[in-house]
Design a protein around this motif. Structure first.
Motif, short mmCIF file in Angstrom:
data_model
loop_
_atom_site.label_atom_id
_atom_site.label_comp_id
_atom_site.label_asym_id
_atom_site.label_seq_id
_atom_site.Cartn_x
_atom_site.Cartn_y
_atom_site.Cartn_z
N ILE A 60 -6.20 5.82 4.99
CA ILE A 60 -6.07 4.36 4.88
C ILE A 60 -7.04 3.68 5.85
O ILE A 60 -7.07 3.98 7.04
CB ILE A 60 -4.62 3.92 5.19
CG1 ILE A 60 -3.65 4.59 4.21
CG2 ILE A 60 -4.50 2.39 5.12
CD1 ILE A 60 -2.19 4.37 4.56
N ILE A 112 0.83 -1.20 0.00
CA ILE A 112 0.00 0.00 0.00
C ILE A 112 0.87 1.25 0.00
O ILE A 112 0.61 2.21 -0.76
CB ILE A 112 -0.96 -0.01 1.21
CG1 ILE A 112 -2.10 -1.01 0.95
CG2 ILE A 112 -1.52 1.38 1.50
CD1 ILE A 112 -3.05 -1.21 2.10
N VAL A 117 -3.18 4.25 9.89
CA VAL A 117 -4.57 3.86 9.62
C VAL A 117 -5.50 4.95 10.13
O VAL A 117 -5.41 5.39 11.28
CB VAL A 117 -4.91 2.52 10.31
CG1 VAL A 117 -6.40 2.21 10.20
CG2 VAL A 117 -4.09 1.39 9.71
N GLU A 131 -8.80 -0.06 7.42
CA GLU A 131 -8.42 -1.45 7.74
C GLU A 131 -9.64 -2.21 8.23
O GLU A 131 -10.38 -1.72 9.09
CB GLU A 131 -7.32 -1.46 8.81
CG GLU A 131 -6.86 -2.86 9.19
CD GLU A 131 -5.83 -2.88 10.31
OE1 GLU A 131 -5.36 -3.97 10.67
OE2 GLU A 131 -5.51 -1.78 10.84
N TRP A 151 -7.01 -2.16 3.59
CA TRP A 151 -6.57 -3.55 3.76
C TRP A 151 -7.65 -4.33 4.47
O TRP A 151 -8.03 -4.01 5.59
CB TRP A 151 -5.25 -3.66 4.54
CG TRP A 151 -4.81 -5.12 4.63
CD1 TRP A 151 -4.97 -6.06 3.67
CD2 TRP A 151 -4.19 -5.78 5.73
NE1 TRP A 151 -4.46 -7.28 4.09
CE2 TRP A 151 -3.98 -7.13 5.35
CE3 TRP A 151 -3.77 -5.37 6.99
CZ2 TRP A 151 -3.37 -8.07 6.20
CZ3 TRP A 151 -3.16 -6.31 7.84
CH2 TRP A 151 -2.97 -7.63 7.43
N LEU A 188 0.93 4.14 -2.95
CA LEU A 188 0.58 5.52 -2.63
C LEU A 188 1.71 6.48 -2.98
O LEU A 188 1.47 7.59 -3.49
CB LEU A 188 0.21 5.63 -1.14
CG LEU A 188 -1.08 4.93 -0.73
CD1 LEU A 188 -1.23 4.94 0.79
CD2 LEU A 188 -2.30 5.57 -1.39
N PHE A 229 -10.47 4.40 -4.28
CA PHE A 229 -9.34 3.81 -3.55
C PHE A 229 -9.04 2.42 -4.11
O PHE A 229 -9.79 1.88 -4.93
CB PHE A 229 -9.67 3.71 -2.06
CG PHE A 229 -10.89 2.88 -1.76
CD1 PHE A 229 -10.80 1.51 -1.54
CD2 PHE A 229 -12.16 3.48 -1.71
CE1 PHE A 229 -11.93 0.76 -1.27
CE2 PHE A 229 -13.30 2.72 -1.46
CZ PHE A 229 -13.18 1.35 -1.23
N LEU A 280 3.34 0.73 7.59
CA LEU A 280 2.86 2.05 7.20
C LEU A 280 3.69 3.16 7.85
O LEU A 280 4.02 4.17 7.22
CB LEU A 280 1.39 2.23 7.58
CG LEU A 280 0.36 1.37 6.83
CD1 LEU A 280 -1.04 1.66 7.36
CD2 LEU A 280 0.42 1.62 5.33
N ASP A 289 -8.05 6.40 0.36
CA ASP A 289 -7.02 6.15 -0.66
C ASP A 289 -6.65 4.67 -0.76
O ASP A 289 -6.28 4.19 -1.84
CB ASP A 289 -5.76 6.96 -0.35
CG ASP A 289 -6.01 8.45 -0.42
OD1 ASP A 289 -6.27 8.95 -1.53
OD2 ASP A 289 -5.98 9.12 0.64
N ALA A 290 -6.73 3.95 0.35
CA ALA A 290 -6.37 2.52 0.33
C ALA A 290 -7.06 1.81 1.48
O ALA A 290 -7.39 2.41 2.51
CB ALA A 290 -4.85 2.38 0.45
N PRO A 350 -2.25 10.10 2.92
CA PRO A 350 -3.34 9.19 2.52
C PRO A 350 -4.30 8.85 3.66
O PRO A 350 -3.93 8.83 4.83
CB PRO A 350 -2.57 7.93 2.08
CG PRO A 350 -1.32 7.96 2.89
CD PRO A 350 -0.95 9.42 2.98
#
Length: 348
Positions: free
Chosen positions: A184, A170, A214, A186, A245, A174, A267, A207, A242-243, A182
């Motif tokens: 992010i 990730i 997160v 989870e 998991w 990014l 994302f 990260l 943006d992302a 970002p």
């Protein structure tokens, strides 16, 4: 641990020699998707030759989750590949109490070795110790027993490594997009499990190495229904992301359903474990799911192969040591569109 009983199938042995090949084996086993060590060349791999008969007892939680179903399927298929192995599974139920009773029954039958994936390592620790004290070596599969005396061999996936792999992927993506701050998300699995905590810690550390963190975290329970509920709440909490998991590909179908329902696509998402459906979706590249980090149930096939060697008093043919090691941790690898075809055979 009652949440484990609610897991459902929802996403729609190496280690004995250098030449060992782990493949998806077409056979009469359930689903024809077992990941089996098919290296039977006795010249290249002396351990492939039939030896002393080994009775392998097997216990795992009820196979009502895609990954757990693959664990049992792989163990059964790998045992069937050896003419000198008798496979003796026991119905272990859906919780630790039921599995304790099943293990007691299995110990009384005096198998040569027991391969056990506990519903909870801490709660089944005493049962494993009883087996070891009865002179039956225990191969601890996946969820670890806290007592080192409770197992002869521990083979498991790398939960912390899953988090690291997901976090590194990730962060790299990014950075490539020049995203400086970002958002992010989870979605872990059952938060009370040590494996979930290890995955989240690895993710956090990876990260942090890039200065990221997160923004919001919503636990699920390894089911599609819980994944959808957790994702719905996360998407509401983060109007822009943006992302993401998601720790588990089985619960991922619910996560993707919530994303589609919310009509969100700004994302990208990384999954976890490496289910066949997830790998296929990544290869197709028509959704937010762009990668998954492996936690392969092929470890069950390897556990059977290694239990056989332990039962026969043999070591691993590529190692100098005369006995099988005490601990083996499988690496977590990242599957993307670029290598999805290569990993397809390991999907479950």
């Amino acid at each position: 641990m009652s949440a484990l009983s609610r897991r459902r199938v929802l996403f729609g042995g190496a280690a004995v020699g250098a030449g060992a090949l782990l493949t998806a084996c077409t056979s009469n086993e359930p689903d024809n998707t077992a990941q089996v060590n098919t290296n039977t060349d006795t010249n290249a791999n002396p351990n492939a030759a039939a030896g002393e008969k080994v009775i392998i007892g097997f216990s795992a939680p009820a196979a009502d989750h895609g990954w757990l179903a693959a664990i049992t399927n792989n163990a059964k298929a790998q045992a069937a590949a050896y003419p000198d192995v008798e496979f003796k599974p026991v119905e272990s139920g859906a919780d630790a109490a039921a599995q304790r009773a099943a293990i007691a029954t299995l110990v009384a039958q005096k198998p040569t070795v027991i391969v056990m994936l506990p519903a909870d390592g801490k709660e089944l620790d005493a049962a494993a110790l009883d087996a070891m004290n009865a002179g039956i070596p225990v191969v601890n599969l996946d969820r670890a027993f806290p007592s080192r005396a409770a197992f002869r061999l521990q083979i498991k996936g790398d939960n912390y490594g899953m988090g690291l792999a997901a976090g590194h992927y990730i962060a790299e993506q990014l950075k490539a997009k020049n995203v400086a701050n970002p958002v992010i998300g989870e979605i872990p699995g059952i938060d009370s499990l040590e494996l979930t905590q290890e995955r989240s810690e690895g993710f956090k550390v990876a990260l942090a190495q890039s200065g990221f963190k997160v923004a919001n975290r919503r636990p699920a329970e390894f089911t599609a229904d819980s994944g959808q509920a957790a994702a719905t709440a996360l998407l509401q909490a983060l109007p822009k992301m943006d992302a993401l998991w998601n720790h588990d590909d089985d619960q991922g179908i619910g996560v993707l359903a919530a994303i589609n329902q919310a009509n969100r696509s700004e994302f990208f998402m990384v999954g976890g474990a490496g289910s066949k459906a997830a790998i296929d979706a990544i290869a197709k590249d028509d959704s937010v799911l762009k990668a998954t980090v492996t936690y392969s149930p092929s470890m069950a096939s390897s556990a059977i192969s290694l239990a056989r060697l332990i039962g026969q008093g043999k070591g691993m043919s590529d190692l100098v040591e005369l006995q099988v090691p005490q601990e083996i941790t499988l690496a977590s690898e990242t599957i993307t569109k670029d290598n999805a075809a290569q990993y397809a055979k390991l999907g479950f």
